[in-house]
Motif scaffolding. Structure first.
Motif, PDB file in Angstrom:
ATOM      1  N   PRO A 196       0.809  -1.230   0.000  1.00  0.00           N
ATOM      2  CA  PRO A 196       0.000   0.000   0.000  1.00  0.00           C
ATOM      3  C   PRO A 196       0.835   1.269   0.000  1.00  0.00           C
ATOM      4  N   GLU A 197       2.073   1.179   0.485  1.00  0.00           N
ATOM      5  CA  GLU A 197       2.976   2.333   0.495  1.00  0.00           C
ATOM      6  C   GLU A 197       3.982   2.281  -0.650  1.00  0.00           C
ATOM      7  N   GLY A 198       3.793   1.336  -1.565  1.00  0.00           N
ATOM      8  CA  GLY A 198       4.727   1.219  -2.684  1.00  0.00           C
ATOM      9  C   GLY A 198       4.754   2.465  -3.541  1.00  0.00           C
ATOM     10  N   PHE A 199       3.578   3.029  -3.804  1.00  0.00           N
ATOM     11  CA  PHE A 199       3.454   4.299  -4.518  1.00  0.00           C
ATOM     12  C   PHE A 199       2.570   5.214  -3.681  1.00  0.00           C
ATOM     13  N   THR A 200       3.052   6.399  -3.398  1.00  0.00           N
ATOM     14  CA  THR A 200       2.292   7.373  -2.609  1.00  0.00           C
ATOM     15  C   THR A 200       2.243   8.697  -3.342  1.00  0.00           C
ATOM     16  N   PRO A 201       1.232   9.530  -3.068  1.00  0.00           N
ATOM     17  CA  PRO A 201       1.069  10.791  -3.802  1.00  0.00           C
ATOM     18  C   PRO A 201       2.251  11.744  -3.687  1.00  0.00           C
ATOM     19  N   ASP A 202       3.052  11.613  -2.626  1.00  0.00           N
ATOM     20  CA  ASP A 202       4.167  12.536  -2.458  1.00  0.00           C
ATOM     21  C   ASP A 202       5.427  12.114  -3.207  1.00  0.00           C
ATOM     22  N   MET A 203       5.393  10.979  -3.881  1.00  0.00           N
ATOM     23  CA  MET A 203       6.562  10.518  -4.643  1.00  0.00           C
ATOM     24  C   MET A 203       6.681  11.270  -5.958  1.00  0.00           C
ATOM     25  N   GLY A 204       7.908  11.477  -6.392  1.00  0.00           N
ATOM     26  CA  GLY A 204       8.138  12.104  -7.688  1.00  0.00           C
ATOM     27  C   GLY A 204       7.923  11.109  -8.819  1.00  0.00           C
ATOM     28  N   PRO A 205       7.308  11.517  -9.932  1.00  0.00           N
ATOM     29  CA  PRO A 205       6.998  10.590 -11.019  1.00  0.00           C
ATOM     30  C   PRO A 205       8.065  10.520 -12.103  1.00  0.00           C
ATOM     31  N   GLU A 206       9.248  11.095 -11.862  1.00  0.00           N
ATOM     32  CA  GLU A 206      10.220  11.256 -12.950  1.00  0.00           C
ATOM     33  C   GLU A 206      10.615   9.941 -13.614  1.00  0.00           C
ATOM     34  N   LEU A 207      10.921   8.910 -12.829  1.00  0.00           N
ATOM     35  CA  LEU A 207      11.399   7.665 -13.423  1.00  0.00           C
ATOM     36  C   LEU A 207      10.301   6.939 -14.194  1.00  0.00           C
ATOM     37  N   VAL A 208       9.092   6.877 -13.626  1.00  0.00           N
ATOM     38  CA  VAL A 208       8.012   6.200 -14.345  1.00  0.00           C
ATOM     39  C   VAL A 208       7.602   7.015 -15.574  1.00  0.00           C
ATOM     40  N   ALA A 209       7.683   8.338 -15.492  1.00  0.00           N
ATOM     41  CA  ALA A 209       7.375   9.171 -16.661  1.00  0.00           C
ATOM     42  C   ALA A 209       8.415   8.949 -17.751  1.00  0.00           C
ATOM     43  N   PHE A 210       9.665   8.770 -17.359  1.00  0.00           N
ATOM     44  CA  PHE A 210      10.719   8.478 -18.334  1.00  0.00           C
ATOM     45  C   PHE A 210      10.445   7.158 -19.053  1.00  0.00           C
ATOM     46  N   LEU A 211      10.029   6.134 -18.296  1.00  0.00           N
ATOM     47  CA  LEU A 211       9.699   4.854 -18.925  1.00  0.00           C
ATOM     48  C   LEU A 211       8.508   4.996 -19.860  1.00  0.00           C
ATOM     49  N   ALA A 212       7.551   5.839 -19.502  1.00  0.00           N
ATOM     50  CA  ALA A 212       6.399   6.058 -20.375  1.00  0.00           C
ATOM     51  C   ALA A 212       6.824   6.662 -21.700  1.00  0.00           C
ATOM     52  N   ARG A 213       7.790   7.587 -21.671  1.00  0.00           N
ATOM     53  CA  ARG A 213       8.268   8.180 -22.926  1.00  0.00           C
ATOM     54  C   ARG A 213       8.956   7.117 -23.795  1.00  0.00           C
ATOM     55  N   VAL A 214       9.676   6.207 -23.150  1.00  0.00           N
ATOM     56  CA  VAL A 214      10.335   5.131 -23.903  1.00  0.00           C
ATOM     57  C   VAL A 214       9.282   4.224 -24.541  1.00  0.00           C
ATOM     58  N   VAL A 215       8.236   3.892 -23.779  1.00  0.00           N
ATOM     59  CA  VAL A 215       7.164   3.048 -24.317  1.00  0.00           C
ATOM     60  C   VAL A 215       6.489   3.738 -25.495  1.00  0.00           C
ATOM     61  N   GLU A 216       6.232   5.023 -25.383  1.00  0.00           N
ATOM     62  CA  GLU A 216       5.623   5.777 -26.483  1.00  0.00           C
ATOM     63  C   GLU A 216       6.452   5.648 -27.756  1.00  0.00           C
ATOM     64  N   ARG A 217       7.720   5.964 -27.661  1.00  0.00           N
ATOM     65  CA  ARG A 217       8.590   5.964 -28.859  1.00  0.00           C
ATOM     66  C   ARG A 217       8.734   4.558 -29.431  1.00  0.00           C
ATOM     67  N   THR A 218       8.805   3.565 -28.547  1.00  0.00           N
ATOM     68  CA  THR A 218       8.941   2.187 -29.023  1.00  0.00           C
ATOM     69  C   THR A 218       7.668   1.725 -29.713  1.00  0.00           C
ATOM     70  N   ALA A 219       6.512   2.047 -29.149  1.00  0.00           N
ATOM     71  CA  ALA A 219       5.236   1.625 -29.736  1.00  0.00           C
ATOM     72  C   ALA A 219       5.019   2.241 -31.111  1.00  0.00           C
ATOM     73  N   GLU A 220       5.535   3.442 -31.321  1.00  0.00           N
ATOM     74  CA  GLU A 220       5.328   4.130 -32.601  1.00  0.00           C
ATOM     75  C   GLU A 220       6.170   3.558 -33.734  1.00  0.00           C
ATOM     76  N   ARG A 221       7.009   2.577 -33.439  1.00  0.00           N
ATOM     77  CA  ARG A 221       7.764   1.907 -34.499  1.00  0.00           C
ATOM     78  C   ARG A 221       6.828   1.142 -35.442  1.00  0.00           C
ATOM     79  N   TRP A 222       5.739   0.659 -34.894  1.00  0.00           N
ATOM     80  CA  TRP A 222       4.848  -0.205 -35.665  1.00  0.00           C
ATOM     81  C   TRP A 222       3.493   0.474 -35.833  1.00  0.00           C
ATOM     82  N   PRO A 223       2.870   0.352 -36.980  1.00  0.00           N
ATOM     83  CA  PRO A 223       1.538   0.960 -37.193  1.00  0.00           C
ATOM     84  C   PRO A 223       0.498   0.256 -36.332  1.00  0.00           C
ATOM     85  N   LEU A 224      -0.531   1.023 -36.006  1.00  0.00           N
ATOM     86  CA  LEU A 224      -1.629   0.456 -35.224  1.00  0.00           C
ATOM     87  C   LEU A 224      -2.628  -0.169 -36.193  1.00  0.00           C
ATOM     88  N   LEU A 225      -2.682  -1.464 -36.216  1.00  0.00           N
ATOM     89  CA  LEU A 225      -3.534  -2.173 -37.189  1.00  0.00           C
ATOM     90  C   LEU A 225      -4.928  -2.405 -36.634  1.00  0.00           C
TER      91      LEU A 225
END
Length: 225
Positions: A196-225
């Motif tokens: 329950p304390e693994g993620f809390t509202p006072d934590m900074g989102p920088e690392l997970v946001a960075f991973l989200a940007r990587v997922v975005e760029r990787t997903a855009e390699r392939w067309p959405l069929l």
């Protein structure tokens, strides 16, 4: 009261002024038993002011607080370094994905085996989503994130559906908005923790946001069929 005492009483009590006053009036402190007791000091037989038990205890307590604060800073620094190293390794793994389904599988695998989380998933708004991705209706990303904009962390029961099949294992989560392709499709990268304390509202989102940007760029390699 002599002239020196009058001057220090009228001037602001700055450390240099106090030091100068005591140097000019050496008997002031030695002859004031009440002040010595309040400060935890005593005068020995040779007219030398010694630290008493109270003063020593205060010094010891201050030293302990300083040591504890230093230890906490060192632990935070080690944890941040470890998280960054794990994140960089995760990026390499994500870039090796072969398709959308493999990308979703890698995200979930990394969450469990690299970060020790319960689950992870990718969700996308629209009429269809790639294999392994969760499908959301239009506007659902805004509903999930609310006023938090880019990311939201904490205990969010209404978002448990993002962890299809493992909702019962998730006690807290980190959610990050994504936007992919043209025209833009809104999505969410979700990480779930069994703590329950693994993620809390006072934590900074920088690392997970960075991973989200990587997922975005990787997903855009392939067309959405």
């Amino acid at each position: 009261m002599d002239g020196s005492q009058g001057r220090i009483g009228a001037a602001p009590l700055e450390p240099t002024a106090v030091r100068r006053f005591l140097a000019d009036n050496p008997d002031f402190l030695r002859e004031d038993d009440g002040l010595l007791q309040e400060l935890g000091l005593k005068v020995d037989g040779g007219n030398v002011v010694e630290f008493g038990p109270a003063a020593i205890a205060r010094v010891h307590a201050a030293h302990q607080r300083e040591a504890l604060q230093r230890q906490q800073l060192e632990e935070i620094a080690r944890a941040n370094f470890s998280a960054q190293a794990q994140t960089h390794g995760a990026v390499v793994d994500l870039l090796d994905a072969r398709n959308h389904a493999d990308l979703a599988h890698r995200i979930d695998h990394l969450a469990q085996h690299r970060f020790g989380l319960a689950a992870a998933g990718i969700a996308l708004e629209g009429e269809r989503a790639p294999a392994g991705w969760r499908l959301l209706v239009e506007g659902q990303v805004d509903m999930i994130l609310g006023d938090h904009g880019l990311a939201r962390m904490g205990v969010l029961p209404t978002a448990l559906g993002l962890f299809d099949g493992r909702q019962t294992e998730v006690r807290s989560m980190a959610l990050v908005r994504m936007a992919m392709w043209e025209p833009s499709r809104q999505g969410v990268l979700a990480f779930g923790s069994a703590d329950p304390e693994g993620f809390t509202p006072d934590m900074g989102p920088e690392l997970v946001a960075f991973l989200a940007r990587v997922v975005e760029r990787t997903a855009e390699r392939w067309p959405l069929l």
